[in-house]
Design an enzyme around this catalytic site. Structure first.
Site, PDB file in Angstrom:
ATOM      1  CE  LYS A  36      -2.173   1.649   3.955  1.00  9.08           C
ATOM      2  NZ  LYS A  36      -2.021   3.096   4.052  1.00  9.08           N
ATOM      3  CG  ASP A  63      -4.724   4.529   2.140  1.00  8.77           C
ATOM      4  OD1 ASP A  63      -5.860   5.008   2.059  1.00  8.77           O
ATOM      5  OD2 ASP A  63      -4.120   4.364   3.233  1.00  8.77           O
ATOM      6  CE  LYS A  65      -7.596   6.742   4.722  1.00  6.59           C
ATOM      7  NZ  LYS A  65      -6.161   6.484   4.597  1.00  6.59           N
ATOM      8  CG  ASP A  68     -12.597  17.912  -4.714  1.00  7.70           C
ATOM      9  OD1 ASP A  68     -13.600  18.631  -4.873  1.00  7.70           O
ATOM     10  OD2 ASP A  68     -11.443  18.369  -4.674  1.00  7.70           O
ATOM     11  CG  ASN A  71     -15.784  17.172 -13.497  1.00  4.97           C
ATOM     12  OD1 ASN A  71     -15.888  16.376 -14.428  1.00  4.97           O
ATOM     13  ND2 ASN A  71     -14.999  18.239 -13.548  1.00  4.97           N
ATOM     14  CB  THR A 122     -10.164   4.353  12.874  1.00  2.45           C
ATOM     15  OG1 THR A 122      -8.989   4.665  12.130  1.00  2.45           O
ATOM     16  CG2 THR A 122     -10.857   3.160  12.284  1.00  2.45           C
ATOM     17  NE  ARG A 213       2.617   2.294  13.073  1.00  3.48           N
ATOM     18  CZ  ARG A 213       1.752   3.044  13.744  1.00  3.48           C
ATOM     19  NH1 ARG A 213       2.194   3.970  14.570  1.00  3.48           N
ATOM     20  NH2 ARG A 213       0.463   2.873  13.605  1.00  3.48           N
TER      21      ARG A 213
END
Ligand code: C5P
Length: 239
Positions: A36, A63, A65, A68, A71, A122, A213
């Site tokens: 990722k 990733d 996210k 907006d 378009n 989260t 991690r």
């Protein structure tokens, strides 16, 4: 989907420098097949880094996210025309029209790529939601946004492995769940609040787990990755 245990682990490449990320992939080649890239690396290195990762033969979850107007999100997706990302995400809060257009745009560009939504971050709890004028419990909001996501034709969501059972029961088994916040019992928790072990996450119904991690900071990342894959296998036996 018929994925092997190895294919269900997504390594989160949370590095400042691209060389560190590429070195980690070289070290883990053979163990890891999916990784990722998030905002940190993408903002610094852009599409060329994605090409370098795909050229090494890894699958890729981008990733970013997206959030907006329809378009603009669709235009951003079109900018991925030269690179087939395997998984891409967007905020469910873009709303039905934006989600639908995003899915159609990705489908036209790369039919095999999957689009998943982020429901409620989260890092937000009920108090923070209410502060923003959203007087709904986060679990309810997650399920409501999952429904909008599914109706818009998306493939699934990013969610906690604690929520996944409820999501699958409501939305069906085929609605994909990608779950971060994963720790083996002996791992450092770091800043994650609601952690689940790899085997439990898979048993709960996670299609993929995202781990950063615990692997990239381990003295032996290969050993840690193998232990996690073994746990995924155990979870699959009890699936
Ligand atoms: O290091 P760790 O295993 O906690 O990394 C998890 C990765 O998944 C990070 O890149 C983090 O930003 C991402 N993530 C998360 N929780 C979410 C969504 C994404 O931890 N709800």
């Amino acid at each position: 989907m018929n994925l092997t245990a190895r294919e269900r682990l997504i390594l989160s490449l949370d590095f400042e420098e691209k060389q560190a990320a590429l070195d980690m992939l070289d070290e883990l080649k053979g163990e890891i097949v999916y990784c990722k890239v998030g905002l940190q690396l993408f903002t610094k290195y852009g599409i060329s880094l994605l090409h370098e990762i795909k050229d090494k033969g890894f699958r890729l979850f981008l990733d970013l996210k997206f959030h907006d107007i329809p378009n603009t999100v669709a235009s951003a997706i079109k900018s991925l025309n030269s690179i087939e990302v395997d998984l891409l995400n967007i905020h469910a809060m873009c709303g039905f029209e934006g989600l639908k257009l995003a899915k159609e745009t990705l489908q036209n560009l790369h039919p095999k790529s999957k689009l998943i939504a982020v429901t409620v971050l989260t890092s937000l709890n009920n108090e923070l939601l209410s502060q923003m004028g959203i007087p709904v419990k986060s679990e309810e909001l997650v399920l409501q946004l999952c429904k909008v996501t599914q109706n818009a034709g998306l493939d699934g969501v990013v969610c906690s492995a604690q929520e996944v059972q409820n999501i699958k029961n409501t939305l069906g088994k085929d609605f994909l769940a990608v779950c971060p916040g994963i720790r083996r019992a002996t791992d450092d928790v770091n800043d994650q609040k609601r952690i689940v072990t790899p085997s439990q996450a898979i048993q709960n119904g996670a299609d993929w787990i995202v781990v950063g991690r615990p692997i990239i900071k381990a003295p032996s990342p290969g050993t840690e990755a193998r232990l996690i894959i073994t746990e995924i296998e155990k979870g699959m036996q009890n699936d």
